[in-house]
Scaffold this motif. Structure first.
Motif, PDB file in Angstrom:
ATOM      1  N   UNK A 127       0.813  -1.217   0.000  1.00 42.48           N
ATOM      2  CA  UNK A 127       0.000   0.000   0.000  1.00 42.48           C
ATOM      3  C   UNK A 127       0.849   1.272   0.000  1.00 42.48           C
ATOM      4  N   UNK A 128       0.166   2.380  -0.214  1.00 45.60           N
ATOM      5  CA  UNK A 128       0.836   3.669  -0.370  1.00 45.60           C
ATOM      6  C   UNK A 128       1.503   4.177   0.886  1.00 45.60           C
ATOM      7  N   UNK A 129       1.250   3.527   2.011  1.00 49.16           N
ATOM      8  CA  UNK A 129       1.923   3.914   3.244  1.00 49.16           C
ATOM      9  C   UNK A 129       3.267   3.212   3.400  1.00 49.16           C
ATOM     10  N   UNK A 130       3.667   2.493   2.350  1.00 51.99           N
ATOM     11  CA  UNK A 130       4.934   1.772   2.415  1.00 51.99           C
ATOM     12  C   UNK A 130       4.818   0.495   3.222  1.00 51.99           C
ATOM     13  N   UNK A 131       3.594   0.120   3.560  1.00 51.62           N
ATOM     14  CA  UNK A 131       3.370  -1.130   4.284  1.00 51.62           C
ATOM     15  C   UNK A 131       2.577  -2.087   3.398  1.00 51.62           C
ATOM     16  N   UNK A 132       1.861  -3.016   4.004  1.00 50.86           N
ATOM     17  CA  UNK A 132       1.074  -3.941   3.208  1.00 50.86           C
ATOM     18  C   UNK A 132      -0.286  -4.145   3.868  1.00 50.86           C
ATOM     19  N   UNK A 133      -1.303  -4.256   3.045  1.00 52.45           N
ATOM     20  CA  UNK A 133      -2.653  -4.498   3.536  1.00 52.45           C
ATOM     21  C   UNK A 133      -2.927  -5.999   3.449  1.00 52.45           C
ATOM     22  N   UNK A 134      -3.461  -6.574   4.525  1.00 52.10           N
ATOM     23  CA  UNK A 134      -3.820  -7.989   4.508  1.00 52.10           C
ATOM     24  C   UNK A 134      -5.243  -8.129   3.968  1.00 52.10           C
ATOM     25  N   UNK A 274       9.157  -2.181  -5.356  1.00 57.72           N
ATOM     26  CA  UNK A 274       7.930  -1.895  -4.614  1.00 57.72           C
ATOM     27  C   UNK A 274       6.727  -2.581  -5.253  1.00 57.72           C
ATOM     28  N   UNK A 275       6.742  -2.692  -6.586  1.00 59.87           N
ATOM     29  CA  UNK A 275       5.600  -3.294  -7.273  1.00 59.87           C
ATOM     30  C   UNK A 275       5.754  -4.799  -7.434  1.00 59.87           C
ATOM     31  N   UNK A 276       6.873  -5.308  -6.922  1.00 57.84           N
ATOM     32  CA  UNK A 276       7.201  -6.706  -7.164  1.00 57.84           C
ATOM     33  C   UNK A 276       6.315  -7.616  -6.322  1.00 57.84           C
TER      34      UNK A 276
END
Lengths: 351, 351
Positions: A127-134, A274-276
């Motif tokens: 996600x755009x916060x540099x983290x990941x959404x589950x 980042x998109x990987x």
């Protein structure tokens, strides 16, 4: 010592990729041990001091139906790997094979946790916060009731609270608008259940979210039925792939664009990273009495290793016990929802 | 002369954006005339020789329910604009307002075409072939039967065959796998209906497609229910937005990356153009006895002008008559599907 059982035959590439990933994984984790399951002839010249080879005579194909995988191929590498978890010889199983078959075999052998009707597939999306959404479910359940969506919210909260060490991760319900009046009947009812769970403090429910909120990182967890989740996942993978292809094409168009590509290289490689999607490979099958992780079928060595890492982290953090505790704590909630739902659906009184 | 009725009050920005887009649109199309609907005080100082101002005393808000829009605000700019189409004074209506309200008012005033139960929203999404995939429904219908999906396929084929001058555009059914056994009951049944329509030559049915096929451009048309379509659309918009934001952030990080951005400018601006959702703005509301186009609520001047262009092209190409012909040709198919479906659902004999 953490022991993982690996279905080495699964996925588009089989042992060529899985075994290479396993070696690299073992080199990175001195406290890990692997049980490598597959056809002996495919793994003959491979050895590692912290790996044992377990023979399995069959392989579940990508086109095999659930029935074939479950009833005809009882000595498949997938099944033998999951059996290791059931028998307590492995802390988690990892496979890149057929998702439907993996879910069916895992459910058949391991059974679901109390209070959970159906397991769900949970994966990370950047996600755009540099983290990941589950996000869950991503394809295990093509038809869900409101009650299933509540169960997914509880399981997702347990997963994130364990892996991110955050006791109250926020949950969003995927919908076509933020307003509570939006969506179909199942979604509206799920919204009611989730709101009441939020009010009683059992969940940190944010409210409805839309497709773009997955990438905004509006909530840490996004809950949806498996059909919608699978389409959203694959659509965004498709878009990411299109953009990468487009950049490659444009930057190789002429000598000038090639020079531009060299100048822009650090930024582009950072974007690529980042998109990987490979970095996020390794989805958890939640709601079972054992840990099972699913790798993308097309995973390469790097991607498959990420799935191994995810299983390793889950086992190391006692994900299973902690999910059990969390689900047990939410049990009154889940039972109440079932009762209410049963009452409203079938006209029977709530227990 | 093509006449469009424009709801100038709709969208996040109202007349400031819509009127500016209208002026530019008129400058580009000498054979176009506009009926500009809105509050007179908001449009007082605006004039053009090929535009008439039609007063409307009310505005449908983005949060208004369908009931409020339909029953309480009978003199809304949205409704007056659609009324122009109904009364034959305009060839098409365009609005950036509340989608639910627009659909409800359009359906109430214009009615659906014979053989069509529910209108659908069809929009373009860019694909890797450098073209665009037409996807429907994108949010008008949150619960669809198999028969509705068949109707969407017929309407989508009509739209694409008219605008792309291709008589047999291919149709894919959005699913979670290519195999016919995939999906929930509605999707499996829709697959059967579409296959039989394909076999009888009424449609060019490709088969099941997955989320990534939208961006691969596997088929010219992708059919799905409005819930799934809306989530897929917004999820991919969210990803595109995240990538653009990421590139902006990375390229402005230091003096070196700023120089890189200058070198890479032609490629980046080409990427930006290709990923620019504004170019694809303007969704068709299909299945009505009149042409209505929906602009994104957040559309800027450029985006709103694209929606006007899309309505203009549709009117100029007699989209409505051609869709009617195509639906009439498919009538036996639609009736048969309804009959079979009615029979299987309600136990009544097929007609």
């Amino acid at each position: 010592m953490i022991t993982l059982a690996v279905d080495c035959m699964g996925g588009d590439h089989g042992p060529r990729v899985t075994l290479a990933a396993c070696r690299h994984f073992l080199d990175q984790h001195a406290d890990a041990r692997l049980l490598l399951v597959g056809k002996p002839e495919s793994m003959a010249d491979w050895s590692h001091e912290r790996a044992d080879i377990l023979p399995a005579s069959e392989v579940v194909g990508m086109d095999d139906t659930v029935e074939v995988a479950l009833r005809k191929k009882k000595d498949s590498s997938m099944r033998v790997a999951i059996q290791q978890v059931k028998d307590g010889r492995a802390d988690a199983a990892v496979s890149a094979g057929n998702t439907g078959a993996l879910m069916a075999i895992a459910r058949y052998l391991l059974k679901t946790l109390d209070g959970i009707d159906r397991p769900a597939i949970a994966a990370l999306m950047p996600n755009g916060k540099g983290q990941a959404t589950t996000v869950l479910d991503l394809g295990a359940n093509v038809d869900c009731t409101a009650e299933h969506l509540l169960q997914f919210a509880v399981m997702g909260s347990a997963l994130v609270s364990v892996l991110k060490n955050d006791n109250t991760p926020s949950v969003g319900l995927l919908n076509i608008g933020e307003e509570v009046i939006k969506g179909n009947d199942v979604i509206k009812r799920a919204g009611e259940l989730l709101r009441s769970a939020g009010q009683s403090g059992d969940l940190n429910f944010y409210g409805n979210v839309e497709g773009n909120d997955i990438f905004k990182g509006t909530t840490e967890i996004v809950v949806c039925d498996g059909f919608v989740g699978n389409v959203a996942l694959k659509a965004t993978e498709g878009l990411a792939f299109m953009i990468v292809g487009f950049l490659r094409e444009e930057f190789s168009r002429s000598i000038f664009t090639k020079i531009a590509a060299i100048c822009a290289y650090p930024v582009l490689s950072s974007l690529k990273k980042r998109m990987d999607y490979r970095r996020y490979n390794g989805a958890a099958l939640l709601g079972l009495r054992g840990l099972v992780f699913k790798s993308h079928g097309s995973a390469d060595e790097f991607a498959f290793e990420q799935a191994l890492n995810r299983a390793y982290d889950a086992a190391r953090n006692n994900l299973l016990d902690r999910v059990k505790v969390r689900i047990a704590r939410a049990a009154p909630l889940l039972v109440a929802a079932t009762g209410e739902l049963g009452a409203s659906a079938a006209g029977t009184p709530a227990p």
